[in-house]
Design an enzyme around this catalytic site. Structure first.
Site, PDB file in Angstrom:
ATOM      1  N   ALA A  66       0.007   6.368   5.044  1.00 37.53           N
ATOM      2  CA  ALA A  66      -0.354   5.640   3.830  1.00 37.53           C
ATOM      3  C   ALA A  66       0.849   5.648   2.894  1.00 37.53           C
ATOM      4  O   ALA A  66       1.684   6.560   2.964  1.00 37.53           O
ATOM      5  CB  ALA A  66      -1.541   6.319   3.169  1.00 37.53           C
ATOM      6  N   GLY A 109      -1.972   7.866   8.046  1.00 33.26           N
ATOM      7  CA  GLY A 109      -2.726   6.613   8.194  1.00 33.26           C
ATOM      8  C   GLY A 109      -2.206   5.756   9.342  1.00 33.26           C
ATOM      9  O   GLY A 109      -2.967   4.987   9.934  1.00 33.26           O
ATOM     10  N   GLU A 112      -3.853   7.088  12.262  1.00 33.75           N
ATOM     11  CA  GLU A 112      -5.263   6.680  12.209  1.00 33.75           C
ATOM     12  C   GLU A 112      -5.431   5.227  12.667  1.00 33.75           C
ATOM     13  O   GLU A 112      -6.386   4.884  13.363  1.00 33.75           O
ATOM     14  CB  GLU A 112      -5.809   6.868  10.785  1.00 33.75           C
ATOM     15  CG  GLU A 112      -5.953   8.356  10.463  1.00 33.75           C
ATOM     16  CD  GLU A 112      -6.396   8.638   9.045  1.00 33.75           C
ATOM     17  OE1 GLU A 112      -5.720   8.145   8.115  1.00 33.75           O
ATOM     18  OE2 GLU A 112      -7.385   9.361   8.865  1.00 33.75           O
ATOM     19  N   GLU A 132      -0.473  15.148   6.532  1.00 34.09           N
ATOM     20  CA  GLU A 132      -1.162  15.180   5.238  1.00 34.09           C
ATOM     21  C   GLU A 132      -1.254  16.582   4.654  1.00 34.09           C
ATOM     22  O   GLU A 132      -1.194  16.770   3.437  1.00 34.09           O
ATOM     23  CB  GLU A 132      -2.590  14.611   5.363  1.00 34.09           C
ATOM     24  CG  GLU A 132      -2.651  13.104   5.446  1.00 34.09           C
ATOM     25  CD  GLU A 132      -2.648  12.576   6.866  1.00 34.09           C
ATOM     26  OE1 GLU A 132      -2.104  13.265   7.760  1.00 34.09           O
ATOM     27  OE2 GLU A 132      -3.156  11.472   7.078  1.00 34.09           O
TER      28      GLU A 132
HETATM   29  N1  CO8 Z   1       4.943   6.324   1.995  1.00 31.64           N
HETATM   30  C1  CO8 Z   1       5.896   5.738   1.241  1.00 31.64           C
HETATM   31  N2  CO8 Z   1       7.177   5.644   1.620  1.00 31.64           N
HETATM   32  C2  CO8 Z   1       7.519   6.168   2.807  1.00 31.64           C
HETATM   33  C3  CO8 Z   1       6.591   6.791   3.648  1.00 31.64           C
HETATM   34  C4  CO8 Z   1       5.237   6.861   3.196  1.00 31.64           C
HETATM   35  N3  CO8 Z   1       4.272   7.405   3.940  1.00 31.64           N
HETATM   36  N4  CO8 Z   1       7.215   7.227   4.749  1.00 31.64           N
HETATM   37  C5  CO8 Z   1       8.511   6.872   4.626  1.00 31.64           C
HETATM   38  N5  CO8 Z   1       8.699   6.221   3.446  1.00 31.64           N
HETATM   39  C6  CO8 Z   1       9.956   5.670   2.927  1.00 31.64           C
HETATM   40  C7  CO8 Z   1      10.884   6.755   2.432  1.00 31.64           C
HETATM   41  O1  CO8 Z   1      10.545   7.155   1.113  1.00 31.64           O
HETATM   42  C8  CO8 Z   1      12.227   6.076   2.514  1.00 31.64           C
HETATM   43  O2  CO8 Z   1      12.351   5.207   1.414  1.00 31.64           O
HETATM   44  P1  CO8 Z   1      13.761   5.167   0.596  1.00 31.64           P
HETATM   45  O3  CO8 Z   1      14.747   4.639   1.596  1.00 31.64           O
HETATM   46  O4  CO8 Z   1      13.476   4.228  -0.533  1.00 31.64           O
HETATM   47  O5  CO8 Z   1      14.042   6.581   0.192  1.00 31.64           O
HETATM   48  C9  CO8 Z   1      12.095   5.191   3.746  1.00 31.64           C
HETATM   49  O6  CO8 Z   1      10.676   5.057   3.988  1.00 31.64           O
HETATM   50  C10 CO8 Z   1      12.727   5.810   4.990  1.00 31.64           C
HETATM   51  O7  CO8 Z   1      12.194   7.102   5.152  1.00 31.64           O
HETATM   52  P2  CO8 Z   1      13.093   8.427   5.295  1.00 31.64           P
HETATM   53  O8  CO8 Z   1      14.422   8.231   4.631  1.00 31.64           O
HETATM   54  O9  CO8 Z   1      12.278   9.589   4.836  1.00 31.64           O
HETATM   55  O10 CO8 Z   1      13.302   8.438   6.881  1.00 31.64           O
HETATM   56  P3  CO8 Z   1      13.567   9.704   7.803  1.00 31.64           P
HETATM   57  O11 CO8 Z   1      13.889   9.137   9.144  1.00 31.64           O
HETATM   58  O12 CO8 Z   1      14.533  10.649   7.178  1.00 31.64           O
HETATM   59  O13 CO8 Z   1      12.149  10.488   7.859  1.00 31.64           O
HETATM   60  C11 CO8 Z   1       9.752  10.642   8.135  1.00 31.64           C
HETATM   61  C12 CO8 Z   1      11.059   9.889   8.483  1.00 31.64           C
HETATM   62  C13 CO8 Z   1       9.797  12.062   8.718  1.00 31.64           C
HETATM   63  C14 CO8 Z   1       8.623   9.888   8.768  1.00 31.64           C
HETATM   64  C15 CO8 Z   1       9.610  10.720   6.581  1.00 31.64           C
HETATM   65  O14 CO8 Z   1       9.818   9.415   6.031  1.00 31.64           O
HETATM   66  C16 CO8 Z   1       8.257  11.194   6.135  1.00 31.64           C
HETATM   67  O15 CO8 Z   1       7.991  12.386   6.173  1.00 31.64           O
HETATM   68  N6  CO8 Z   1       7.379  10.255   5.683  1.00 31.64           N
HETATM   69  C17 CO8 Z   1       6.077  10.598   5.156  1.00 31.64           C
HETATM   70  C18 CO8 Z   1       5.122  10.912   6.276  1.00 31.64           C
HETATM   71  C19 CO8 Z   1       3.773  11.314   5.722  1.00 31.64           C
HETATM   72  O16 CO8 Z   1       3.627  12.303   5.029  1.00 31.64           O
HETATM   73  N7  CO8 Z   1       2.730  10.535   6.078  1.00 31.64           N
HETATM   74  C20 CO8 Z   1       1.366  10.784   5.649  1.00 31.64           C
HETATM   75  C21 CO8 Z   1       1.093  10.062   4.360  1.00 31.64           C
HETATM   76  S1  CO8 Z   1      -0.493  10.458   3.688  1.00 31.64           S
HETATM   77  C22 CO8 Z   1      -1.549   9.540   4.613  1.00 31.64           C
HETATM   78  O17 CO8 Z   1      -1.183   8.831   5.497  1.00 31.64           O
HETATM   79  C23 CO8 Z   1      -2.988   9.657   4.237  1.00 31.64           C
HETATM   80  C24 CO8 Z   1      -3.855   8.685   5.036  1.00 31.64           C
HETATM   81  C25 CO8 Z   1      -5.077   8.343   4.257  1.00 31.64           C
HETATM   82  C26 CO8 Z   1      -5.867   7.163   4.843  1.00 31.64           C
HETATM   83  C27 CO8 Z   1      -5.078   5.916   5.149  1.00 31.64           C
HETATM   84  C28 CO8 Z   1      -4.948   4.978   3.992  1.00 31.64           C
HETATM   85  C29 CO8 Z   1      -3.981   3.809   4.299  1.00 31.64           C
END
Ligand code: CO8
Length: 258
Positions: A66, A109, A112, A132
């Site tokens: 998400a 998400g 999911e 999460e």
């Molecule tokens: N939300 C918003 N932005 C994101 C997300 C995210 N989930 N994931 C990545 N991005 C963005 C980063 O902020 C970054 O943006 P910017 O270039 O502006 O800084 C860009 O994408 C590239 O990401 P990274 O630089 O972090 O890339 P890496 O290769 O270094 O890392 C990762 C990749 C490990 C995947 C890392 O991006 C990460 O940890 N992302 C978050 C993963 C996460 O925690 N996901 C769970 C989110 S909560 C959730 O899903 C709840 C679900 C609820 C129901 C569903 C509703 C839709």
């Protein structure tokens, strides 16, 4: 569906293909994007020309979860009033096969959404997980339920509590994906598979899907009674008459999907 901002949609023969398209944020799912995905799937489900739906990512990921920026400041009341999960519930009513082609990250998400597909083909580089817990939340769109149904309580808890990512090979061992493929082939091979499935008699495909989900959710007796009704119902289709006639006449059947 008009004005699609976050996904790309195309058809290849009778396969409807939905590509998530926010590669700059690893296809993080904001609410509008989920709505676009679900509405498009609903449209395809009603479109007689589409037989199978394929979902895939773009850039480095299937979807990294998400959109954290969108929800970071939400209160519980905001979430309740938004009723955003109503979109996710609609995915449970899709009649046609949905196949996910996953490469890169399928997290939160995004995982999911992948688990909402009936079948999953994954690239060798695919990474699945529910991070999460590290944000002090938990899955909210079916993750705890679908993962547990697939791998059992003990393993599901381990993955959900650790927040770690599983490799494609681990996902295969846990029965989460159907097949591992080289990254450059995953979308193409998924579409090829979908085309083969699209040749099968569509009502048998549909009723088998319904009956299998009954097995996942209901008691054996209820499931078997449901299966029997679907079995009988298929005898009212032209395809059943054709399929059995063709067998007896030792020729290839010509199915019409009705
Ligand atoms: N939300 C918003 N932005 C994101 C997300 C995210 N989930 N994931 C990545 N991005 C963005 C980063 O902020 C970054 O943006 P910017 O270039 O502006 O800084 C860009 O994408 C590239 O990401 P990274 O630089 O972090 O890339 P890496 O290769 O270094 O890392 C990762 C990749 C490990 C995947 C890392 O991006 C990460 O940890 N992302 C978050 C993963 C996460 O925690 N996901 C769970 C989110 S909560 C959730 O899903 C709840 C679900 C609820 C129901 C569903 C509703 C839709």
């Amino acid at each position: 569906m008009d004005n699609l901002k976050f996904i790309q949609v195309e058809t290849d023969e009778n396969i409807g293909i939905i590509q998530l398209n926010r590669p700059e944020v690893l296809n993080a799912l904001n609410r509008k994007m989920v709505n676009e995905i679900v509405r498009t799937i609903e449209d395809m489900d009603r479109d007689e020309k589409v037989k199978v739906i394929v979902l895939c990512g773009n850039g480095k990921a299937f979807a990294a979860g998400a959109d954290i920026n969108e929800m970071a400041q939400d209160s519980a009341i905001d979430l309740e009033l938004l009723n955003q999960f109503a979109d996710w519930d609609l995915l449970l009513q899709v009649k046609k096969p949905m196949i996910g082609a996953v490469h890169g990250f399928a997290l939160g998400g995004g995982f999911e959404l992948a688990l909402a597909c009936d079948l999953l083909f994954a690239a060798e580089d695919a990474k699945f997980g529910f991070p999460e817990i590290n944000l002090a939340v938990m899955p909210g769109a079916g993750g705890t339920q679908r993962l547990t149904k697939l791998m059992g309580k003990t393993k599901a808890l381990e993955w959900l509590w650790s927040g770690e990512m599983m490799t494609a090979s681990e996902a295969e061992q846990h029965g989460i994906i159907n097949k591992r493929l080289p990254k450059e082939l995953v979308i193409e091979e998924t579409i090829n598979y979908a085309k083969k499935l699209a040749e099968k008699p569509a009502l048998s495909v549909r009723f088998i899907k319904e009956a299998v989900y009954k097995a996942v959710d209901d008691s054996l007796l209820e499931g078997m009674q449901y299966e029997r009704k679907n079995f009988s119902l298929l005898f009212s289709t032209e395809d059943q008459k054709e399929g059995m006639k063709a067998f007896m006449e030792k020729r290839k059947p010509q199915f019409k999907g009705r």
